[in-house]
Write a protein that holds these residues in place. Sequence first.
Motif, PDB file in Angstrom:
ATOM      1  N   ALA B 231       0.809  -1.213   0.000  1.00 35.76           N
ATOM      2  CA  ALA B 231       0.000   0.000   0.000  1.00 35.76           C
ATOM      3  C   ALA B 231       0.846   1.268   0.000  1.00 35.76           C
ATOM      4  O   ALA B 231       0.339   2.355  -0.269  1.00 35.76           O
ATOM      5  CB  ALA B 231      -0.925  -0.002   1.218  1.00 35.76           C
ATOM      6  N   SER B 233       2.980   2.795  -1.838  1.00 35.46           N
ATOM      7  CA  SER B 233       3.062   3.718  -2.971  1.00 35.46           C
ATOM      8  C   SER B 233       1.848   4.645  -3.061  1.00 35.46           C
ATOM      9  O   SER B 233       1.957   5.771  -3.525  1.00 35.46           O
ATOM     10  CB  SER B 233       3.205   2.920  -4.267  1.00 35.46           C
ATOM     11  OG  SER B 233       2.135   2.002  -4.346  1.00 35.46           O
ATOM     12  N   SER B 234       0.698   4.159  -2.590  1.00 36.39           N
ATOM     13  CA  SER B 234      -0.525   4.957  -2.744  1.00 36.39           C
ATOM     14  C   SER B 234      -0.921   5.675  -1.458  1.00 36.39           C
ATOM     15  O   SER B 234      -2.026   6.177  -1.345  1.00 36.39           O
ATOM     16  CB  SER B 234      -1.668   4.047  -3.193  1.00 36.39           C
ATOM     17  OG  SER B 234      -1.869   3.045  -2.220  1.00 36.39           O
ATOM     18  N   ARG B 235      -0.030   5.704  -0.463  1.00 33.56           N
ATOM     19  CA  ARG B 235      -0.403   6.318   0.830  1.00 33.56           C
ATOM     20  C   ARG B 235       0.546   7.450   1.167  1.00 33.56           C
ATOM     21  O   ARG B 235       1.546   7.253   1.874  1.00 33.56           O
ATOM     22  CB  ARG B 235      -0.357   5.261   1.955  1.00 33.56           C
ATOM     23  CG  ARG B 235      -1.274   4.058   1.743  1.00 33.56           C
ATOM     24  CD  ARG B 235      -2.689   4.376   2.185  1.00 33.56           C
ATOM     25  NE  ARG B 235      -3.662   3.426   1.682  1.00 33.56           N
ATOM     26  CZ  ARG B 235      -4.061   2.339   2.332  1.00 33.56           C
ATOM     27  NH1 ARG B 235      -3.585   2.053   3.504  1.00 33.56           N
ATOM     28  NH2 ARG B 235      -4.982   1.556   1.806  1.00 33.56           N
TER      29      ARG B 235
END
Lengths: 458, 348
Positions: B231, B233-235
């Motif tokens: 997760a 990369s998207s947080r």
Amino acid sequence: MSDPLLWHRLQFAFTIIYHYLFPQLTMGLALLIVVLKIVGLRTGRAKWDDAARFWIRIFGINFAMGVVTGIPMEFQFGTNWARFSEIAGGVIGQTLAMEGMFAFFLESAFLGLLVFGERRLGRRGHFLAAAALFLGSWLSGYFIVTTNAFMQYPVGHEVGPGGHLHLVDFWAFVLSPWALAQYAHTMMASVVTASFVMAAVGAYYALQGLHGGQARLFLRIGVAAGLLSSVLVAFPTGDLQAKLVAEHQPVTLAAMEGRFESGGMAEINVIGQPNVRERRLDNPIRIPGMLSWLAYGQFHRNVRGLNEFPEDVWPDNIELLYYAFHVMAGLGTLFILLMATAAVFDWRGRLGRSRLLLWILMLAFPFPYIANTAGWMTTELGRQPWLVYGILRTADGASPTVHAGTALFTLIGFSGLYFVLGLLFLHLIGREIAHGPTALNPNEGTAALAHGAEVPRD
Amino acid sequence: MIELWFAIAALMLATYVVLDGFDFGAGALHLFVAKSDQERRQVLAAIGPFWDGNEVWLLATGGVLFVAFPKVLAAGLSGFYFAIFLVLWTLILRGIAIEFRSHIEQPLWRAAWDVVFGVASALLPVLFGAALGNLLRGLPMNQEGWFSLPLFTDFTASGEVGILDWYTVLVGVFALLAIVGHGGTYLAWKTDGTVHARSRTAATWCYATVAVLWPIVTAATAAVNATLYEALSSRPLAWLALAAALGGIVSVVLGLRGHRPLQAFLGSSAFLGGLLGATAALVFPVMLRATSGDDLSLTAYNSAVPPASLRIALGWWVIAAPLAVVYFVVLFRIHRGKAIAPRQGEGY
């Protein structure tokens, strides 16, 4: 033995009864300390501040015991009553969280200042710390009573999918008539405990010929507050509470009085033993019409008996409920008589000379604790077999994954720990009482202030 | 609304760890950095006015979970039954030790409570760390969303797991070192003399170990929970929090070396808060992770109460939270400066 429900119930009952021995004193004492500080401020006389300082030390030890024994209470909702927490958390979680956020923070911030900050804060500041702590502890009591009141008389909620309860009307929930009546009753009862303890310490000093001025002060405040609060516990607060039970939990009222048959001119049983198997009260001494009058304000009104209700909604321990209620009500009546007698003696200036009355006052202090415990048992046993009255049964609220032996083990753990803590607590309280109230040494006071001013700032 | 309550719960938990963390750390250290009664009372004076309020954050965080995510609280507390009672009894003994110690001036009485206080203060971070490890590793949830764990089984982090296994113990030890280091920076800030010097040394050593252990714990976490870092990369919040943690540890090192203990303490707070914040951002929305199947996990979405109840709770929370902050600011201001052991008979 293999049913965990019994051990969950015993553990919760034991830990909360033990816990409540401390808040019932600190909540009442918080009020009396505020009174002492106010009089001290207005008269400017040191003896009131000396008295407050003594009671703040007693308060501090009791408060610490209340804090540490209170922490498990919140967690046991989850550990032992997980299904109940899951179902009712959306409602009772509100008051429990508010207690933490509004009351505990206030209390914890000002406790240290009250106990150790007298020199630093000065008279007015120290009074404000006492007032903040009073506010915090009474607020705390309100949130807990409101939580309990919802379990007794659910309002402001909605039943969602899966039987989960959700809060929809905040004000109906926090201003529930049940909560208001129960709060007034509970808080007055906590003032009774504090007054009796104060009077008992005063009587002890008077009998020993110690701390003459302080002994008289403790006696007078204890007796005056004790008389006032004892009367208020019975009327109007207790009466109000009884009327709510009659209206919303008629089966509880019938069980409290050991009343199996319905009928008008319902009697109060002063003495008697409920015989559930034969469905009657053995050896009763009765006052006809009193129960009808207390419940509905009219002597001839019908009060329903247990026979009118299906047995599966009867409280499951009618005997204990009956005795708990009668112990509470009986002691409450005696408190009024005792404090009224003491007040008459005091009024005539003879309280300090009647050794018999002083002995009685000294030995009477455990009885408010017994009455408060019995009152709590009346409330909780009366609610059975429900956790949330009419909505969730106690048997359906326990944790699904905790075994009987596991719950018994932690009950034994609490018993051992609390026994040891209790002994140490009594030892410390005994030392404080033997030490007695002392004056603040003025030289030491200025020295401390000067010392404090030199503290390097970072 | 659900995301907001998840954030509130995470924020309050981080606040709890930072605040109660310094008094746990100071308690665990005090047997070593404070030898004489006078020195020990100096330590107690440094945390005495605060520890009770710090602990309230635990109750308040529990309360917030109770009102917003009751199923998470119910499943978590009943599933970790024994561990929770261990925590409760330890908290009781620790609180009583602080209060009772001061009332009797007797060497044996004081020595006994000092040991209780020190051991309890050290045990609690280990337990809380292990609890966090359990949440990251995952739990054997059943179809109804309940679980029950023994204290330990065979110390492997897969299969029939117990509360303690190699991974959760590792996290517990990491937590202990970080908390003791945190307490060390706090004592270095709030005390002077020998206690200050010893605390500074202790904090340096703890943080040196923490710096070594951090990558190891990170790798171990990836080993027991392969999905966690996917997760990342998207947080962006997780990146931000990790940057705060990294900055925190740099600030600790600079603060300790440059004799700026307040800077070290603030850095230490940022480190703890940043680590917890990053963890929360990475696990969201999962609150109790199921190893028995992703659909059995308790998430913020499937365990939150309906929006109407959440809105009601937000209504009083926005009043209560600033009040709590004000109390703490006032409290820290009143007790600013170095802590001085009170004279005999005046507490602690």
